[in-house]
Scaffold this active site. Sequence first.
Site, PDB file in Angstrom:
ATOM      1  N   GLU A 184       2.095   6.409  -4.106  1.00 44.61           N
ATOM      2  CA  GLU A 184       2.522   6.339  -5.193  1.00 44.61           C
ATOM      3  C   GLU A 184       2.166   5.151  -5.480  1.00 44.61           C
ATOM      4  OE1 GLU A 184       2.169   6.224  -7.915  1.00 44.61           O
ATOM      5  OE2 GLU A 184       3.014   7.304  -9.632  1.00 44.61           O
ATOM      6  N   GLU A 193      -1.577  -2.533  -7.702  1.00 37.10           N
ATOM      7  CA  GLU A 193      -0.516  -2.804  -7.621  1.00 37.10           C
ATOM      8  C   GLU A 193      -0.413  -3.256  -5.803  1.00 37.10           C
ATOM      9  OE1 GLU A 193       2.924   0.353  -7.859  1.00 37.10           O
ATOM     10  OE2 GLU A 193       2.008   0.153  -9.828  1.00 37.10           O
TER      11      GLU A 193
END
Length: 375
Positions: A184, A193
């Site tokens: 995740e 990210e």
Amino acid sequence: GEIVHHQKRKVARLFLRLGARKGVVLRAPVVSRCRGGVGMFRGQVNPVTGRQEWVAEERDVESEDGDLSCELARSQYGDMLHDTARNQLYCQAIEKAVSDMKAKGRAAHVLDIGTGTGLLSMMAARAGAARVTAVEVMRPMVRIAREVISANGYSDTIRVVGKRSTDMTENDMEGGRANILVTEVFDTELIGEGALITYSHALQNLMEPDCIVIPDSVTVNVQLVRSEFLWRHHKLIPEALPGSVTVPADWRKCPGAPSLWDLHAEQLQIPQQMNTLSDPTHIAKFKLSDPGLSSDRSVQEVVVPVSQGGTCHGVLMWWTADMSEAELSMSPWDYTQWRDHWLQAVQLLPEPLNVKKGDQLSVNYAMMTTPLWFH
Ligand code: SAH
């Protein structure tokens, strides 16, 4: 789950109650003081390229007045733990993957990249995984994960590796390559990210070839929007400024940094603050289980039919992820879960564009390694 914060002489203690679907309540004292050098990522706009970049910052917490525990207590980890919809979908997908692997007569070895508090790794261990490798780059979180996992009695099954996954090799994988990948590592803009690099590196170096990947694919959706309200926050509009302020023409045309603006779109008043000018349109689907995914830098074009005429100020985007039997959706229109760690994003156009019903608007998007960028 539920988080209770206690503050005592600058030492924050987080108590996590990891709500378990089967009625079990896992409880653990988590943070004490975070000491030593700490690696953090900070997002910043590169003034030369105008692109958002992640910069690694090493901080020596020993020499600072205070510690990081307050920052952690205020961070998004708590919000993630409260995101019941997200947690349940991950839990179901993990349970199914572990039982599918067992049904094939193979022991499940799960790699959890970005374990944070250890939540997804503990779900895997509880589901019956024989071995879990939990990876986390942020050092205070590594310590938290170890404490939580130990307090819940999973230390024999889960091994926490304090590294960035992309610095790992097969040698870091005790028991060899894993056969289930759960991560995740998505932000509002999906890949900010570094998810694409994380996935492709893991698939090439840390996973067995026929592994199960959770989530298996993610889709980016866009919708054309009219919003004078957002436009006023984006541009210098001399008429709206008091007094005799003049703004040079090139300033007025300046598109600003080509970054997406993360916001709670569902909290804007419709239609006063925002109107939609098209239906939601799938603009891209990324197959995360494809190891070659991160090398595609091409600009793609998708035609979006205009369903309502007006001034188009920008493109609203959100993503959805395929989670075994259900979809994890950030759509502002089927809003079932309040969350603050994932929002929607708007990219405003360099100039407003007048569109009529029936027009076909060509939206180009470029997938760099991290940010998405629409034209
Ligand atoms: N898995 C947890 C936390 C998710 S937040 C949960 O679901 O609740 C994402 C975490 O991944 C952050 O702690 C971040 O530091 C970490 N992270 C992101 N990319 C990483 C990578 N490539 N390797 C290791 N950790 C990573």
